[in-house]
Write a protein that holds these residues in place. Structure first.
Motif, PDB file in Angstrom:
ATOM      1  N   ARG A 159      -4.919  13.276   6.253  1.00  0.00           N
ATOM      2  CA  ARG A 159      -5.135  12.490   7.465  1.00  0.00           C
ATOM      3  C   ARG A 159      -5.709  11.137   7.099  1.00  0.00           C
ATOM      4  O   ARG A 159      -6.539  11.001   6.211  1.00  0.00           O
ATOM      5  CB  ARG A 159      -6.081  13.227   8.417  1.00  0.00           C
ATOM      6  CG  ARG A 159      -5.522  14.524   8.958  1.00  0.00           C
ATOM      7  CD  ARG A 159      -6.438  15.133   9.997  1.00  0.00           C
ATOM      8  NE  ARG A 159      -6.566  14.284  11.170  1.00  0.00           N
ATOM      9  CZ  ARG A 159      -7.343  14.567  12.205  1.00  0.00           C
ATOM     10  NH1 ARG A 159      -8.055  15.684  12.210  1.00  0.00           N
ATOM     11  NH2 ARG A 159      -7.408  13.767  13.247  1.00  0.00           N
ATOM     12  N   ASP A 160      -5.261  10.114   7.815  1.00  0.00           N
ATOM     13  CA  ASP A 160      -5.741   8.763   7.588  1.00  0.00           C
ATOM     14  C   ASP A 160      -7.213   8.683   7.981  1.00  0.00           C
ATOM     15  O   ASP A 160      -7.627   9.171   9.035  1.00  0.00           O
ATOM     16  CB  ASP A 160      -4.913   7.784   8.421  1.00  0.00           C
ATOM     17  CG  ASP A 160      -5.296   6.348   8.128  1.00  0.00           C
ATOM     18  OD1 ASP A 160      -5.405   6.002   6.953  1.00  0.00           O
ATOM     19  OD2 ASP A 160      -5.470   5.587   9.099  1.00  0.00           O
TER      20      ASP A 160
ATOM     21  N   ASP B  61       0.862  -1.183   0.000  1.00  0.00           N
ATOM     22  CA  ASP B  61       0.000   0.000   0.000  1.00  0.00           C
ATOM     23  C   ASP B  61       0.903   1.239   0.000  1.00  0.00           C
ATOM     24  O   ASP B  61       1.587   1.524   0.985  1.00  0.00           O
ATOM     25  CB  ASP B  61      -0.889  -0.033   1.248  1.00  0.00           C
ATOM     26  CG  ASP B  61      -1.879   1.134   1.296  1.00  0.00           C
ATOM     27  OD1 ASP B  61      -1.535   2.227   0.819  1.00  0.00           O
ATOM     28  OD2 ASP B  61      -2.986   0.933   1.807  1.00  0.00           O
ATOM     29  N   VAL B  62       0.905   1.978  -1.121  1.00  0.00           N
ATOM     30  CA  VAL B  62       1.843   3.095  -1.272  1.00  0.00           C
ATOM     31  C   VAL B  62       1.627   4.147  -0.194  1.00  0.00           C
ATOM     32  O   VAL B  62       2.581   4.635   0.422  1.00  0.00           O
ATOM     33  CB  VAL B  62       1.717   3.716  -2.680  1.00  0.00           C
ATOM     34  CG1 VAL B  62       2.601   4.954  -2.785  1.00  0.00           C
ATOM     35  CG2 VAL B  62       2.109   2.701  -3.737  1.00  0.00           C
ATOM     36  N   ALA B  63       0.361   4.511   0.053  1.00  0.00           N
ATOM     37  CA  ALA B  63       0.086   5.522   1.076  1.00  0.00           C
ATOM     38  C   ALA B  63       0.558   5.058   2.446  1.00  0.00           C
ATOM     39  O   ALA B  63       1.096   5.839   3.234  1.00  0.00           O
ATOM     40  CB  ALA B  63      -1.415   5.843   1.110  1.00  0.00           C
ATOM     41  N   LYS B  64       0.377   3.761   2.740  1.00  0.00           N
ATOM     42  CA  LYS B  64       0.815   3.245   4.040  1.00  0.00           C
ATOM     43  C   LYS B  64       2.329   3.252   4.130  1.00  0.00           C
ATOM     44  O   LYS B  64       2.904   3.484   5.192  1.00  0.00           O
ATOM     45  CB  LYS B  64       0.271   1.833   4.256  1.00  0.00           C
ATOM     46  CG  LYS B  64       0.457   1.335   5.684  1.00  0.00           C
ATOM     47  CD  LYS B  64      -0.313   0.066   5.937  1.00  0.00           C
ATOM     48  CE  LYS B  64      -0.212  -0.346   7.409  1.00  0.00           C
ATOM     49  NZ  LYS B  64      -0.994  -1.560   7.696  1.00  0.00           N
ATOM     50  N   ARG B  65       3.006   3.003   3.003  1.00  0.00           N
ATOM     51  CA  ARG B  65       4.468   3.057   2.999  1.00  0.00           C
ATOM     52  C   ARG B  65       4.951   4.453   3.389  1.00  0.00           C
ATOM     53  O   ARG B  65       5.893   4.605   4.151  1.00  0.00           O
ATOM     54  CB  ARG B  65       5.010   2.696   1.615  1.00  0.00           C
ATOM     55  CG  ARG B  65       4.932   1.220   1.277  1.00  0.00           C
ATOM     56  CD  ARG B  65       5.540   0.982  -0.085  1.00  0.00           C
ATOM     57  NE  ARG B  65       6.885   1.511  -0.131  1.00  0.00           N
ATOM     58  CZ  ARG B  65       7.471   1.981  -1.237  1.00  0.00           C
ATOM     59  NH1 ARG B  65       6.808   2.010  -2.369  1.00  0.00           N
ATOM     60  NH2 ARG B  65       8.708   2.417  -1.190  1.00  0.00           N
ATOM     61  N   TYR B  66       4.308   5.486   2.856  1.00  0.00           N
ATOM     62  CA  TYR B  66       4.712   6.853   3.196  1.00  0.00           C
ATOM     63  C   TYR B  66       4.309   7.194   4.628  1.00  0.00           C
ATOM     64  O   TYR B  66       5.046   7.870   5.341  1.00  0.00           O
ATOM     65  CB  TYR B  66       4.058   7.858   2.241  1.00  0.00           C
ATOM     66  CG  TYR B  66       4.446   7.688   0.789  1.00  0.00           C
ATOM     67  CD1 TYR B  66       5.718   7.278   0.424  1.00  0.00           C
ATOM     68  CD2 TYR B  66       3.529   7.941  -0.223  1.00  0.00           C
ATOM     69  CE1 TYR B  66       6.066   7.132  -0.901  1.00  0.00           C
ATOM     70  CE2 TYR B  66       3.870   7.811  -1.557  1.00  0.00           C
ATOM     71  CZ  TYR B  66       5.137   7.398  -1.896  1.00  0.00           C
ATOM     72  OH  TYR B  66       5.488   7.257  -3.214  1.00  0.00           O
ATOM     73  N   ARG B  67       3.127   6.724   5.036  1.00  0.00           N
ATOM     74  CA  ARG B  67       2.617   7.084   6.361  1.00  0.00           C
ATOM     75  C   ARG B  67       3.392   6.374   7.467  1.00  0.00           C
ATOM     76  O   ARG B  67       3.626   6.934   8.528  1.00  0.00           O
ATOM     77  CB  ARG B  67       1.122   6.723   6.440  1.00  0.00           C
ATOM     78  CG  ARG B  67       0.352   7.461   7.514  1.00  0.00           C
ATOM     79  CD  ARG B  67      -1.117   7.088   7.461  1.00  0.00           C
ATOM     80  NE  ARG B  67      -1.732   7.409   6.197  1.00  0.00           N
ATOM     81  CZ  ARG B  67      -2.149   8.638   5.854  1.00  0.00           C
ATOM     82  NH1 ARG B  67      -2.004   9.633   6.689  1.00  0.00           N
ATOM     83  NH2 ARG B  67      -2.705   8.841   4.681  1.00  0.00           N
ATOM     84  N   GLN B  68       3.760   5.113   7.217  1.00  0.00           N
ATOM     85  CA  GLN B  68       4.540   4.338   8.191  1.00  0.00           C
ATOM     86  C   GLN B  68       5.929   4.090   7.602  1.00  0.00           C
ATOM     87  O   GLN B  68       6.316   2.945   7.354  1.00  0.00           O
ATOM     88  CB  GLN B  68       3.838   3.028   8.525  1.00  0.00           C
ATOM     89  CG  GLN B  68       2.504   3.215   9.234  1.00  0.00           C
ATOM     90  CD  GLN B  68       1.900   1.895   9.692  1.00  0.00           C
ATOM     91  OE1 GLN B  68       2.220   0.823   9.182  1.00  0.00           O
ATOM     92  NE2 GLN B  68       1.000   1.977  10.656  1.00  0.00           N
TER      93      GLN B  68
END
Length: 524
Positions: free
Chosen positions: A509-510, A168-175
């Protein structure tokens, strides 16, 4: 039967909460056994890459009695009765741990349960320190033959499944912390980014430039056409802006007598996001007295080619589908000539704005209604029809004065300024110009900007009276240069998005966070 945790997607076995609860139970078991799940320190003698290099010639089945101590994160566990094999990762790379029940029992005689504890109470993701000797297994895997170990940090959350990873690209950036753990290529990108920044700093310091910090909070945002972030200082009772450039304060330093200055720092622009734009980014701005834009084009070539040789050991790079040659010298061509070359339209022959717009419309270029001058129209045609095609390093020179409010008028071409932008792989990488030193001309350009701001242009800036006062004391002939370090890193690491080279990019924001917050508010 082997217990191969590295091949079992933990999330399929139970929920995240259940996994966390099970690991917390292990924390309790470790504590009850008199062990600390969260250690204070560990004495290392080597890292994984050191050992892989030092013992590269050790043959399969060979052993060396050299004692070593390393530490890192467990990425995989394979347990076979009285033997266990862990894959350990530290910052430098990976190495196998060879755990033999008899060896550990003899070496850790004060804890007869040591082998069972490491087998039963550790998980993928835990941080562990080990001491032992070197062994290459019959299968050829270099290993640390563990004599004693210490659990350094118990991981409460599981890492992503080995086979599917953190996709998950967004999750990679977020975490990003998880992204860095499981994706060695991401760690390498940020290692290169750090080296790029240090190489840039060394390049200028070796040439006698001083790095001097300038304010982030400013009373008047200036030095670029960009919408600023607005904040407020309570004690001083005044509205302030986060800087959109470091330019005007660095030029104040040149007025004050510093002939070579630069700053590497964060810039903030309240604008949209894209694969090449982030609201905060890092740039370097450089100013040298008694130089002009010709000098700085040459210096820019030298800088970027030197970075490429230093980091990549070559000036022939690949970016996405393009092979790019960074070997100087690079092409230098005016914006007028590039537009004519690409579209056949010669702006040197156009004097009427309405006629020019009519010709531009036939090219299929839209969004020209707000172009209120030939210069702005020329720039729009360049951005729409030319920019994306500039794959090899190209200095686009001699810009219209209307879009260059801080540049010195061209010494032989009326209506233009001595400005260059460097384009590589279809995007702007650097911007430089002979600096405007005439305070009368600068005031007129500031006032034109202020009028556009008053008319609703959110990217236009106001009149910086203090900077004009500085110019009236006299600024020597000067050239300035700005380079976006994020975009340069994208180029040199073959990264398609600016978010790939910013450790913690700004994200929306998530939704899960928003849902939780709404639930909390509703329960109050």
């Amino acid at each position: 039967m082997a217990n191969n945790e590295s091949q079992q997607p933990a999330q399929n076995a139970s929920t995240l909460d259940e996994i966390r609860a099970a690991r917390l139970q292990k924390v309790e078991q470790l504590t009850q056994a008199g062990l600390t799940p969260f250690a204070y320190r560990w004495e290392k003698t080597h890292d994984a890459a050191d050992l892989q290099a030092k013992y590269a010639d050790l043959k399969a089945g060979g052993e060396v009695e050299d004692e070593v101590a390393i530490a890192g994160r467990i990425l995989a566990r394979r347990v076979f009765g009285k033997l266990a094999f862990f894959n350990l990762q530290d910052e430098s790379g990976t190495i196998q741990l060879y755990l033999d029940k008899k060896v550990i029992r003899d070496s850790m005689a004060d804890n007869p349960n040591a082998f069972n504890q490491v087998k039963q109470l550790t998980d993928v993701g835990d941080l562990i320190g080990v001491r032992g000797t070197i062994k290459r297994t019959e299968k050829g895997e270099l290993s640390v033959k563990v004599q004693e170990y210490a659990l350094l940090t118990k991981s409460l959350l599981p890492l992503p499944d080995k086979w599917h990873g953190l996709t998950d690209v967004a999750k990679r950036y977020r975490q990003r912390y998880v992204d860095l753990i499981v994706n060695p290529d991401v760690r390498e990108t940020f290692r290169k980014r750090a080296l790029i920044t240090s190489t840039i700093r060394r390049f200028f310091e070796d040439r006698g430039f001083l790095e001097i910090e300038t304010p982030v909070l400013q009373g008047e945002a200036g030095g670029a056409e960009a919408r600023p972030f607005v904040t407020y200082h309570n004690t001083l009772d005044m509205e302030l802006y986060l800087r959109i450039a470091t330019e005007l304060h660095l030029k104040r330093l040149v007025v004050g007598g510093f002939e070579k200055v630069f700053e590497i720092g964060r810039i903030f622009r309240n604008e949209g996001v894209s694969t090449r734009h982030n609201p905060e980014f890092t740039s370097i701005e450089v100013y040298e007295a008694y130089a002009d834009y010709n000098d700085f084009m040459t210096m820019t070539e030298e800088l970027i080619s030197e970075i490429s040789r230093s980091i990549l050991e070559t000036t022939q790079i690949t970016y996405q589908d393009h092979t790019i040659d960074l070997t100087p010298p690079w092409r230098r061509i005016s914006m007028h000539d590039l537009v004519k070359e690409e579209t056949g339209l010669d702006f040197n022959q156009l004097t009427d704005l309405a006629e020019a717009k009519s010709k531009v419309t036939t090219l299929g270029i839209k969004n020209i209604e707000e172009c209120d001058s030939l210069g702005r129209l020329l720039n729009t045609v360049f951005e729409e029809a030319v920019e994306a095609n500039l794959i090899q390093p190209t200095f686009v020179i001699d810009y219209p004065v209307e879009i260059s409010p801080l540049s010195k008028p061209h010494r032989s071409k009326p209506g233009l300024v001595e400005r260059f932008e460097l384009f590589i792989a279809g995007r702007e990488t650097a911007n430089g110009f002979s600096e405007l030193t005439d305070p009368i001309d600068q005031r007129a350009r500031f006032e034109e900007q202020a009028a556009r701001k008053a008319a609703g242009d959110l990217e236009a800036t106001g009149v910086d009276e203090d900077f004009l006062t500085a110019l009236e004391y006299g600024m020597p002939p000067t050239c300035g240069l700005g380079i976006g370090i994020d975009r340069l890193t994208m180029l040199l690491t073959n990264s398609p998005s600016i978010r790939d080279v910013i450790a913690f990019p700004l994200l929306k924001r998530d939704r899960a966070d928003e849902t939780a917050e709404t639930s909390d508010k509703n329960s109050e």
